[in-house]
Scaffold this motif. Structure first.
Motif, mmCIF file in Angstrom:
data_model
loop_
_atom_site.group_PDB
_atom_site.id
_atom_site.type_symbol
_atom_site.label_atom_id
_atom_site.label_comp_id
_atom_site.label_asym_id
_atom_site.label_seq_id
_atom_site.Cartn_x
_atom_site.Cartn_y
_atom_site.Cartn_z
ATOM 1 N N UNK A 238 31.389 31.787 34.968
ATOM 2 C CA UNK A 238 31.823 32.460 36.190
ATOM 3 C C UNK A 238 32.821 33.569 35.877
ATOM 4 N N UNK A 239 32.864 34.553 36.774
ATOM 5 C CA UNK A 239 33.893 35.581 36.695
ATOM 6 C C UNK A 239 35.195 35.017 37.235
ATOM 7 N N UNK A 240 36.310 35.367 36.568
ATOM 8 C CA UNK A 240 37.591 34.857 37.027
ATOM 9 C C UNK A 240 38.749 35.666 36.496
ATOM 10 N N UNK A 283 35.065 44.307 33.551
ATOM 11 C CA UNK A 283 35.225 43.160 34.447
ATOM 12 C C UNK A 283 34.526 43.420 35.782
ATOM 13 N N UNK A 284 34.667 44.631 36.302
ATOM 14 C CA UNK A 284 34.068 44.956 37.594
ATOM 15 C C UNK A 284 32.554 45.107 37.506
ATOM 16 N N UNK A 285 32.062 45.576 36.369
ATOM 17 C CA UNK A 285 30.655 45.936 36.266
ATOM 18 C C UNK A 285 29.765 44.832 35.702
ATOM 19 N N UNK A 286 30.346 43.890 34.980
ATOM 20 C CA UNK A 286 29.534 42.855 34.344
ATOM 21 C C UNK A 286 29.716 41.515 35.031
ATOM 22 N N UNK A 287 28.687 40.682 34.982
ATOM 23 C CA UNK A 287 28.767 39.345 35.557
ATOM 24 C C UNK A 287 29.419 38.379 34.572
ATOM 25 N N UNK A 288 30.215 37.448 35.091
ATOM 26 C CA UNK A 288 30.694 36.337 34.296
ATOM 27 C C UNK A 288 31.818 36.601 33.333
ATOM 28 N N UNK A 289 32.482 37.751 33.413
ATOM 29 C CA UNK A 289 33.603 38.042 32.516
ATOM 30 C C UNK A 289 34.904 37.482 33.078
ATOM 31 N N UNK A 290 35.829 37.167 32.178
ATOM 32 C CA UNK A 290 37.160 36.711 32.576
ATOM 33 C C UNK A 290 38.170 37.758 32.143
ATOM 34 N N UNK A 291 39.113 38.089 33.023
ATOM 35 C CA UNK A 291 40.198 38.992 32.672
ATOM 36 C C UNK A 291 41.486 38.177 32.635
ATOM 37 N N UNK A 306 34.445 36.779 42.273
ATOM 38 C CA UNK A 306 35.450 36.113 41.435
ATOM 39 C C UNK A 306 35.524 34.660 41.894
ATOM 40 N N UNK A 307 35.120 33.754 41.024
ATOM 41 C CA UNK A 307 34.995 32.352 41.433
ATOM 42 C C UNK A 307 36.274 31.548 41.228
ATOM 43 N N UNK A 308 37.197 32.075 40.422
ATOM 44 C CA UNK A 308 38.452 31.348 40.251
ATOM 45 C C UNK A 308 39.570 32.314 39.891
ATOM 46 N N UNK A 309 40.773 31.944 40.309
ATOM 47 C CA UNK A 309 41.997 32.607 39.858
ATOM 48 C C UNK A 309 42.896 31.505 39.326
ATOM 49 N N UNK A 310 43.318 31.644 38.063
ATOM 50 C CA UNK A 310 44.162 30.633 37.424
ATOM 51 C C UNK A 310 45.508 31.250 37.053
ATOM 52 N N UNK A 311 46.569 30.497 37.271
ATOM 53 C CA UNK A 311 47.910 30.913 36.868
ATOM 54 C C UNK A 311 48.412 29.982 35.770
ATOM 55 N N UNK A 312 48.775 30.560 34.629
ATOM 56 C CA UNK A 312 49.365 29.771 33.548
ATOM 57 C C UNK A 312 50.889 29.811 33.584
ATOM 58 N N UNK A 325 45.820 34.814 44.406
ATOM 59 C CA UNK A 325 44.729 33.844 44.604
ATOM 60 C C UNK A 325 43.679 34.391 45.571
ATOM 61 N N UNK A 326 44.087 35.299 46.445
ATOM 62 C CA UNK A 326 43.146 35.872 47.409
ATOM 63 C C UNK A 326 42.079 36.734 46.781
ATOM 64 N N UNK A 327 42.204 37.033 45.500
ATOM 65 C CA UNK A 327 41.166 37.819 44.822
ATOM 66 C C UNK A 327 39.957 36.968 44.477
ATOM 67 N N UNK A 328 40.076 35.661 44.679
ATOM 68 C CA UNK A 328 38.924 34.767 44.485
ATOM 69 C C UNK A 328 38.129 34.663 45.778
ATOM 70 N N UNK A 329 36.820 34.572 45.625
ATOM 71 C CA UNK A 329 35.959 34.243 46.753
ATOM 72 C C UNK A 329 35.940 35.232 47.896
ATOM 73 N N UNK A 330 35.999 36.525 47.595
ATOM 74 C CA UNK A 330 35.929 37.519 48.671
ATOM 75 C C UNK A 330 34.590 37.481 49.388
ATOM 76 N N UNK A 331 33.572 36.908 48.736
ATOM 77 C CA UNK A 331 32.253 36.810 49.353
ATOM 78 C C UNK A 331 32.127 35.589 50.260
#
Length: 610
Positions: A238-240, A283-291, A306-312, A325-331
């Protein structure tokens, strides 16, 4: 196009929504804003990420006479925003510092000749006299001030240029203004209104709830391994976005993920500008990349899948956490907001506040932001309710966050708290010494560590009085004492000190209750089909959906645009389920407007027929 009267505005706006953007109905709250701005009214719009803010100024710009001028700080994303509009047949352009003279001249000519529907400007352009003269020579439909929270003092991307936007109404008193943001408490809302001179505007405040996001906060225990478990078991492929506090941790985390076979790219302000731009573009153009990024990344990112946003690392405020976190799941599809935090985070944030520039009032505000973030982390109640309450909204238990799914216990930690405070009190009063959490825990557990022996702490009365708890549990107690203001952090070395409230606990006048983490059952790994095909996608439609995704990816690469500019996942899923056999049937799918139907319709039908 002439400005419509009241009787036709709804019809015209609905026509544009369907014809240009391919949707048959407005989302909650959009229509009222759009009608008001079409009528020439000023508006301040608070709407969550993914709630459809952009249409609130794009549609009025297409209905009203003239060009909609959009002021946005997102210079690195303007090209993508313009590409997305061009893809649906909207004539859009931008002016910012990335363009050369000829490029700017071409856009300016298109504006003056009435060949643009929307013009995006960086805020600093409005402080250049030539830009003001340009705008005065054209016909302006409206001014849209995007990411309006940038005028607020808490904003990490605060820009003084935004403060000058309050003068727009003085120069163009008859042109409506619409300011939009996804993140604002009541105080920030008032600050935006005052700074932009929108006190008399109509204010539209949508719900801050994002029900498709599952909020989860876990105590740190080898955080990189915890992250890896999340990615492999729940978000494989997934992209995240993964947020880290420092540039060094960004690069280390990205490199470590690559070593684990997960494609991840770093992003922070210290990278070479070309590398940073290239990583964002991929990140914007390809599927499944993580930034993996600092908070320098993300504002305005319109990637819907974007299927997940993680904070370390612990965010500094609830506003920042909500925005990120709002950048996840805009769809609108199920997505995860995952945060790992621990004692070191609390110590570090307290220390940063104490050593920050600014007066006592500024440090007090920073402390209040951190206290609210810690309260969210330590609550035993529904995370979503706590989050909504922070923004002044009442909610009910969601049944989807971690505290709802596996409720934690609240336990009486008064005696353990007294033991911690007593050790610190004895060290200071008896020996004039102060230490960090590690030494305090070793004393409580009775560990004969070199540091304990060196300082003779094994002779303290408190030595070994805490064997009922494990090392990690004592660190949790100290973390929560810091969160509750019953301990403080002093000096750059992170030593612990008592607070005025500590005495209430030491002398048994105050009960201390704490959160105890529940034992969580291991989650079974998801298959690729489960990951990419939500419950509403029948099993037989999943292969078709993957074929459509592959076609979209190839088409996007060929055109040099993000995949979502072609079609969103939600649109591809509907196509896969409905299996249209004609252009007319395909045109009935949500998200397929006239321009995209003409441009991609035959290709989509060919994929479906293969």
């Amino acid at each position: 196009m002439a400005t419509p009267d009241t009787g036709t505005k709804v019809t015209e706006a609905s026509r544009v929504l369907a014809r240009v953007f391919g949707y048959d109905s407005f989302r909650t709250g959009q229509q009222d804003v759009i009608e008001h701005v079409i009528d020439g009214g000023d508006a301040l719009v608070l709407m969550p990420t993914g709630g459809g803010k952009s249409l609130c100024y794009q549609i009025p710009s297409l209905v009203r006479a003239g060009v909609g001028v959009v002021v946005s700080p997102l210079i690195a994303l303007m090209q993508d925003q313009v590409d997305a509009l061009n893809a649906v047949g909207v004539r859009a352009g931008f002016l910012n510092s990335t363009q050369d003279f000829d490029q700017r001249r071409t856009v300016e000519a298109a504006f003056l000749q009435g060949e643009l529907d929307l013009l995006y400007l960086a805020p600093e352009r409005l402080r250049v006299e030539s830009t003001i003269r340009l705008l005065e020579r054209g016909k302006i439909a409206l001014f849209a001030i995007d990411e309006a929270h940038c005028v607020a003092q808490w904003g990490h991307d605060f820009r003084p240029d935004y403060l000058a936007l309050s003068t727009l109404h003085e120069r163009w008193p008859d042109v409506p203004r619409i300011a939009l943001t996804a993140t604002a408490t009541r105080a920030t809302h008032r600050e935006i209104s005052t700074r932009l001179g929108l006190e008399d505007a109509r204010h539209f405040v949508a719900s801050f709830d994002r029900p498709n996001i599952q909020y989860r906060i876990v105590p740190k225990n080898d955080p990189k391994r915890q992250l890896l478990k999340l990615l492999r078991e729940e978000h494989d492929g997934d992209a995240g976005i993964i947020y880290c506090l420092s540039r060094a941790s960004v690069e280390k985390t990205a490199a470590w993920l690559v070593e684990q076979g997960i494609e991840a790219l770093p992003y922070h302000a210290g990278l070479d500008a070309r590398i940073r731009a290239a990583n964002q573009s991929r990140f914007l153009r390809e599927d499944g990349l993580i930034i993996v990024a600092t908070i320098a990344f993300g504002m305005g990112i319109d990637k819907p899948d974007v299927r997940f946003v993680a904070h370390l690392d612990l965010p500094k405020s609830v506003e920042g956490y909500y925005q990120e976190t709002g950048r996840a799941g805009r769809d609108g599809l199920p997505s995860t907001a995952w945060l790992a935090y621990g004692l070191a985070d609390v110590v570090q944030q307290r220390r940063l506040i104490d050593t920050s520039e600014g007066d006592d009032g500024h440090r007090r505000r920073l402390g209040q932001h951190l206290d609210a973030m810690l309260a969210l982390c330590e609550t035993v109640e529904c995370r979503r309710v706590q989050l909504l309450n922070y923004f002044g909204e009442t909610g009910t238990a969601c049944g989807n966050c971690d505290t709802c799914l596996v409720p934690p216990e609240s336990w009486d930690a008064t005696i353990p708290a007294q033991k911690v405070l007593s050790v610190i009190h004895r060290l200071w009063n008896e020996r004039g010494q102060r230490f960090g959490a590690g030494q305090i825990v070793d004393i409580l557990l009775g560990k004969q560590s070199p540091k304990v022996v060196q300082h003779g702490h094994d002779s303290l009365k408190s030595f070994g009085v805490g064997t009922e708890l494990r090392d990690v549990e004592w660190r949790g107690v100290i973390r929560q004492l810091l969160a509750q203001g019953l301990l403080a952090v002093e000096s750059d070395y992170g030593v612990l000190a008592l607070t005025p409230a500590s005495a209430e606990v030491l002398y048994q006048r105050r009960e201390v209750r704490m959160r105890r983490e529940p034992e969580r059952p291991a989650k079974a790994a998801k298959t690729a089909k489960e990951r990419r095909a939500p419950v509403e996608l029948p099993e037989e439609s999943a292969p078709v959906f993957e074929l459509l995704r592959a076609w979209r990816g190839a088409t996007a690469k060929e055109q040099g645009v993000p995949a979502y500019v072609i079609f969103h996942d939600a649109t591809l899923r509907e196509i896969a389920v409905r299996m249209p056999t004609s252009l007319a049937e395909l045109g009935g799918v949500s998200g397929v407007g006239e321009n995209k139907l003409a441009k991609y319709g035959e290709q989509v039908l060919e994929v479906l027929g293969s």
